[in-house]
Design a protein around this motif. Structure first.
Motif, short mmCIF file in Angstrom:
data_model
loop_
_atom_site.label_atom_id
_atom_site.label_comp_id
_atom_site.label_asym_id
_atom_site.label_seq_id
_atom_site.Cartn_x
_atom_site.Cartn_y
_atom_site.Cartn_z
N ILE A 36 -24.64 5.22 18.09
CA ILE A 36 -23.44 5.36 18.30
C ILE A 36 -23.11 7.07 17.75
O ILE A 36 -22.24 7.58 18.90
CB ILE A 36 -22.33 4.62 17.35
N LEU A 37 -23.74 7.37 16.90
CA LEU A 37 -23.62 8.86 16.50
C LEU A 37 -24.02 9.87 17.49
O LEU A 37 -23.34 10.85 18.08
CB LEU A 37 -23.87 9.13 15.31
N LEU A 38 -25.36 9.27 17.88
CA LEU A 38 -26.02 10.22 19.02
C LEU A 38 -25.31 10.25 20.45
O LEU A 38 -25.21 11.27 20.93
CB LEU A 38 -27.27 9.38 19.27
N VAL A 39 -24.78 9.06 20.92
CA VAL A 39 -23.82 9.12 22.17
C VAL A 39 -22.64 9.79 21.88
O VAL A 39 -22.38 10.79 22.80
CB VAL A 39 -23.53 7.53 22.51
N GLY A 40 -21.79 9.54 20.75
CA GLY A 40 -20.84 10.49 20.35
C GLY A 40 -21.22 12.09 20.48
O GLY A 40 -20.38 12.90 21.03
N LEU A 41 -22.15 12.46 20.08
CA LEU A 41 -22.69 13.76 19.88
C LEU A 41 -22.99 14.41 21.28
O LEU A 41 -22.42 15.58 21.42
CB LEU A 41 -23.89 13.98 18.86
N LEU A 42 -23.74 13.57 21.93
CA LEU A 42 -24.05 13.98 23.52
C LEU A 42 -22.59 14.23 24.18
O LEU A 42 -22.60 15.22 25.04
CB LEU A 42 -24.91 12.95 24.03
N GLY A 43 -21.59 13.38 24.04
CA GLY A 43 -20.33 13.39 24.77
C GLY A 43 -19.70 14.70 24.33
O GLY A 43 -19.18 15.39 25.21
N PHE A 44 -19.71 15.08 22.90
CA PHE A 44 -18.95 16.02 22.56
C PHE A 44 -19.62 17.32 22.99
O PHE A 44 -19.11 18.37 23.31
CB PHE A 44 -18.86 16.22 20.73
N LEU A 45 -21.09 17.51 22.99
CA LEU A 45 -21.85 18.69 23.71
C LEU A 45 -21.60 18.87 25.14
O LEU A 45 -21.18 19.96 25.55
CB LEU A 45 -23.32 18.45 23.25
N ILE A 46 -21.39 17.74 25.83
CA ILE A 46 -20.97 17.91 27.29
C ILE A 46 -19.51 18.36 27.37
O ILE A 46 -19.45 19.32 28.34
CB ILE A 46 -21.24 16.55 27.82
N PHE A 47 -18.87 18.13 26.55
CA PHE A 47 -17.37 18.56 26.47
C PHE A 47 -17.35 20.00 26.29
O PHE A 47 -16.53 20.85 26.82
CB PHE A 47 -16.60 17.89 25.35
N VAL A 48 -18.02 20.44 25.05
CA VAL A 48 -18.04 21.58 24.83
C VAL A 48 -18.81 22.65 25.86
O VAL A 48 -18.29 23.92 26.07
CB VAL A 48 -18.78 22.03 23.65
N ILE A 49 -19.54 22.20 26.68
CA ILE A 49 -20.31 23.07 27.61
C ILE A 49 -19.37 23.05 28.88
O ILE A 49 -19.35 24.20 29.70
CB ILE A 49 -21.76 22.38 28.12
N MET A 50 -18.34 21.95 29.09
CA MET A 50 -17.59 21.82 30.22
C MET A 50 -16.48 22.86 30.30
O MET A 50 -15.78 23.33 30.79
CB MET A 50 -17.24 20.59 30.67
N ILE A 51 -15.99 23.00 28.87
CA ILE A 51 -14.74 23.90 28.61
C ILE A 51 -14.93 25.36 29.37
O ILE A 51 -14.05 25.75 30.15
CB ILE A 51 -14.55 24.09 27.12
N PRO A 52 -16.14 26.12 29.07
CA PRO A 52 -16.08 27.51 29.89
C PRO A 52 -16.28 27.36 31.31
O PRO A 52 -15.95 28.06 32.13
CB PRO A 52 -17.27 27.97 29.23
N ILE A 53 -16.96 26.24 31.91
CA ILE A 53 -16.99 26.04 33.30
C ILE A 53 -15.87 25.69 33.82
O ILE A 53 -15.67 26.28 35.03
CB ILE A 53 -18.35 24.76 33.39
N THR A 54 -15.02 25.03 33.52
CA THR A 54 -13.83 24.71 34.09
C THR A 54 -12.69 25.37 33.99
O THR A 54 -11.59 25.49 34.26
CB THR A 54 -13.40 23.28 33.55
N GLY A 55 -12.76 26.57 32.84
CA GLY A 55 -11.83 27.42 32.59
C GLY A 55 -10.76 27.00 31.40
O GLY A 55 -9.72 27.38 31.56
N GLY A 56 -11.09 26.07 30.52
CA GLY A 56 -10.26 25.87 29.36
C GLY A 56 -9.99 24.45 29.57
O GLY A 56 -10.12 23.58 30.41
N LEU A 57 -9.25 24.01 28.59
CA LEU A 57 -8.60 22.45 28.48
C LEU A 57 -7.55 22.37 29.79
O LEU A 57 -6.89 21.56 30.14
CB LEU A 57 -7.82 22.37 27.41
#
Length: 57
Positions: A36-57
């Motif tokens: 569960i922690l691994l899947v949550g960490l993976l989702g958080f990392l994808i979220f952090v990577i997508m912030i600069p790509i999409t231009g913010g929240l």
């Protein structure tokens, strides 16, 4: 669908099932928690990577 056959197969499975020991349960709980922690960490990392790509929240 043969109902008496289905009921006997369910009863057979329930007879074979047993309660796990405390060591077995704690090991399964640790592995599930780590997953569960691994899947949550993976989702958080994808979220952090997508912030600069999409231009913010």
């Amino acid at each position: 669908m043969d109902v008496p056959y289905d009921i006997t197969s369910y009863v057979r499975v329930l007879k074979l099932a047993s309660t796990p020991s405390w060591q077995e349960f704690s090991q399964i709980a640790k592995i599930a928690g780590a997953g569960i922690l691994l899947v949550g960490l993976l989702g958080f990392l994808i979220f952090v990577i997508m912030i600069p790509i999409t231009g913010g929240l």
